[in-house]
Write a protein that holds these residues in place. Structure first.
Motif, mmCIF file in Angstrom:
data_model
loop_
_atom_site.group_PDB
_atom_site.id
_atom_site.type_symbol
_atom_site.label_atom_id
_atom_site.label_comp_id
_atom_site.label_asym_id
_atom_site.label_seq_id
_atom_site.Cartn_x
_atom_site.Cartn_y
_atom_site.Cartn_z
ATOM 1 N N UNK A 1 -1.868 0.796 -1.616
ATOM 2 C CA UNK A 1 -1.315 -0.487 -2.046
ATOM 3 C C UNK A 1 0.084 -0.359 -2.641
ATOM 4 N N UNK A 2 0.276 0.666 -3.463
ATOM 5 C CA UNK A 2 1.574 0.800 -4.140
ATOM 6 C C UNK A 2 2.667 1.210 -3.163
ATOM 7 N N UNK A 3 2.371 2.166 -2.269
ATOM 8 C CA UNK A 3 3.404 2.595 -1.326
ATOM 9 C C UNK A 3 3.761 1.495 -0.327
ATOM 10 N N UNK A 4 2.772 0.692 0.080
ATOM 11 C CA UNK A 4 3.080 -0.443 0.953
ATOM 12 C C UNK A 4 4.042 -1.396 0.242
ATOM 13 N N UNK A 5 3.772 -1.646 -1.039
ATOM 14 C CA UNK A 5 4.639 -2.517 -1.843
ATOM 15 C C UNK A 5 6.036 -1.901 -1.972
ATOM 16 N N UNK A 6 6.078 -0.606 -2.262
ATOM 17 C CA UNK A 6 7.362 0.089 -2.436
ATOM 18 C C UNK A 6 8.182 0.052 -1.145
ATOM 19 N N UNK A 7 7.555 0.417 -0.019
ATOM 20 C CA UNK A 7 8.261 0.414 1.263
ATOM 21 C C UNK A 7 8.750 -0.989 1.614
ATOM 22 N N UNK A 8 7.910 -1.984 1.378
ATOM 23 C CA UNK A 8 8.285 -3.354 1.724
ATOM 24 C C UNK A 8 9.480 -3.825 0.903
ATOM 25 N N UNK A 9 9.494 -3.496 -0.380
ATOM 26 C CA UNK A 9 10.617 -3.871 -1.239
ATOM 27 C C UNK A 9 11.894 -3.132 -0.831
ATOM 28 N N UNK A 10 11.757 -1.834 -0.562
ATOM 29 C CA UNK A 10 12.930 -1.014 -0.222
ATOM 30 C C UNK A 10 13.532 -1.448 1.113
ATOM 31 N N UNK B 1 -4.551 -8.250 -4.604
ATOM 32 C CA UNK B 1 -4.313 -9.336 -3.659
ATOM 33 C C UNK B 1 -2.859 -9.783 -3.630
ATOM 34 N N UNK B 2 -2.267 -9.961 -4.819
ATOM 35 C CA UNK B 2 -0.874 -10.417 -4.895
ATOM 36 C C UNK B 2 0.081 -9.337 -4.382
ATOM 37 N N UNK B 3 -0.175 -8.071 -4.737
ATOM 38 C CA UNK B 3 0.664 -6.975 -4.245
ATOM 39 C C UNK B 3 0.636 -6.915 -2.717
ATOM 40 N N UNK B 4 -0.571 -7.013 -2.142
ATOM 41 C CA UNK B 4 -0.704 -6.976 -0.689
ATOM 42 C C UNK B 4 0.002 -8.168 -0.051
ATOM 43 N N UNK B 5 -0.190 -9.343 -0.636
ATOM 44 C CA UNK B 5 0.419 -10.552 -0.080
ATOM 45 C C UNK B 5 1.947 -10.463 -0.125
ATOM 46 N N UNK B 6 2.496 -10.035 -1.258
ATOM 47 C CA UNK B 6 3.950 -9.909 -1.379
ATOM 48 C C UNK B 6 4.504 -8.872 -0.406
ATOM 49 N N UNK B 7 3.763 -7.749 -0.260
ATOM 50 C CA UNK B 7 4.202 -6.696 0.659
ATOM 51 C C UNK B 7 4.312 -7.229 2.083
ATOM 52 N N UNK B 8 3.301 -8.012 2.514
ATOM 53 C CA UNK B 8 3.302 -8.573 3.863
ATOM 54 C C UNK B 8 4.302 -9.716 3.989
ATOM 55 N N UNK B 9 4.473 -10.477 2.921
ATOM 56 C CA UNK B 9 5.388 -11.623 2.917
ATOM 57 C C UNK B 9 6.839 -11.190 3.132
#
Length: 417
Positions: free
Chosen positions: A256-265, A176-184
């Motif tokens: 989930x992980x790649x969405x987080x990675x792409x969002x951070x990058x 949940x937190x990973x998804x939220x941060x990725x979208x945020x």
């Protein structure tokens, strides 16, 4: 007339086992939790420095690299003629006593250093959160680390049901937190400039990125216990069900992980990525500093705590099993006594390391990395040509793909050393 209409008992059993159950869901969560450790917080930095094309290519390759390798290791464990064989038993059965014990020893030393890292990381994360977010004073490190490590091991000693329940409790908020941060982070996205890549530079970047991706998604430490449980639970259908659970795990990880990675990058420039790597901080810590965002600063430690805790549990599972197998085979000590000795020794070792707080991440990565690549990619592929039960996979393209990735990972890690 179909088998189901004729009442064929085999087809009825297949239909029963083809249904997805809560047991399967619990193991997907457990394997996901084992894979998503502290490495995810550094993955965007490590893979983002190379630019857009390496990121895109590794994103495409991440699923087959993750799924096929872990499927091969699970098939290897399930290839034993004995129904209760763990990893140490299977390697001895297939490769002989001497080679088997050497591989088992390497397997243990691929996992145990990660537990030391997590012991240090968990203590530092909680201490930092107490001081910076809660405004408390630091507790004596010997007390804080002892309580945290003892708490993690207590969950392990509670048995499989408590362990799976703990994973379920931990993994849902982590997802949940990973998804939220990725979208945020999406409003902060700045799409990178896309230009024709230099093939020499691209090839080298991809080569050196292979071990980063491999080990960021690795849940090899839990595969032996996982495969054994499926054998007991599903009997003759164990291999089919294990592969299905592993496929769902890999898909969940990649999504989930790649969405987080792409969002951070996309929220940082390559220069900022290099700066974060130089500072040796996690991507969330760097983002909080760059955007001066207390929201990210608060969620960062939470993600780190949940990720480290869930991954610690999965890796302790593998270390405990391999230690017990080694000790019972080398001595006349029975399994229960070996288990008690192993738990006590690992608790003391992790506690001491957490108290000392050494800078061991690079050193342990150099030790664990090549060994994990050998155990997860190379050894199961060799077994396909040696073990009669596995030889049906010999001509598969996936077999050569896994071997190639394993050799690339080992060579890149040795090159970096």
């Amino acid at each position: 007339m179909s088998n189901s209409q004729t009442g064929d008992p085999r087809s009825m059993a297949d239909m029963g086992h083809s249904r997805w159950t809560q047991h399967d869901t619990n193991w997907v969560l457990s394997l996901f939790g084992t894979a998503v450790g502290a490495g995810i917080l550094f993955l965007p930095i490590n893979i983002g420095i190379g630019g857009f094309w390496p990121l895109l290519i590794m994103a495409v390759l991440a699923f087959p690299m993750t799924y096929l390798a872990h499927r091969g290791l699970a098939r290897f464990v399930l290839s034993s003629k004995n129904n209760d064989s763990d990893f140490t038993d299977v390697v001895e059965e297939h490769f002989g006593a001497t080679s088997g014990r050497l591989i088992s020893l390497l397997y243990f030393f691929s996992i145990f250093p990660i537990l030391l890292i997590y012991g240090v990381g968990l203590t530092n994360t909680v201490d930092s959160f107490m001081v910076n977010q809660l405004g408390m004073e630091s507790l004596p490190r010997i007390l804080l680390s002892g309580v945290l490590v003892a708490g993690m091991i207590a969950i392990m000693l509670g048995g499989e049901k408590l362990l799976l329940r703990a994973f379920a409790i931990l993994v849902y908020p982590l997802v949940g937190v990973l998804l939220f941060l990725s979208l945020y982070l999406i409003p902060n996205w700045q799409l990178p400039a896309i230009s024709s890549p230099d093939m020499g530079s691209l090839t080298e970047t991809l080569w050196l990125s292979v071990p980063i991706v491999v080990f960021s998604f690795s849940h090899a430490a839990a595969i032996s216990s996982f495969a054994n449980t499926q054998r007991k639970h599903y009997k003759s259908e164990a291999t089919v069900k294990a592969e299905r659970i592993l496929r769902h795990t890999a898909l969940m990880l990649i999504a989930f992980v790649l969405l987080f990675v792409f969002s951070c990058i996309f929220s940082l420039t390559p220069e900022q990525m290099a700066e974060a790597k130089e500072a040796n901080v996690s991507v969330l810590s760097y983002l909080a500093n760059v955007y001066n965002n207390p929201f990210i600063a608060t969620l960062g430690p939470l993600v780190a705590f949940i990720a480290i805790t869930s991954s610690f549990l999965g890796h302790f599972l593998g270390a405990r099993e391999s230690f017990n197998g080694l000790l019972t085979k080398q001595t006349s000590i029975d399994y229960k006594t070996a288990d008690k000795i192993g738990v006590v020794l690992m608790f003391i070792s992790i506690w001491i390391c957490a108290v000392i707080n050494p800078s061991i991440l690079d050193m342990m990565g150099a030790i664990s990395g090549p060994i994990i690549a050998l155990i997860l990619f190379v050894m199961p592929t060799i077994a396909i040509y040696k073990v009669p039960a596995l030889q049906k996979y010999k001509g598969n393209l996936s077999t050569y793909f896994v071997l190639t990735v394993g050799l690339l990972a080992v060579s890149a890690l040795l090159f970096n050393m």
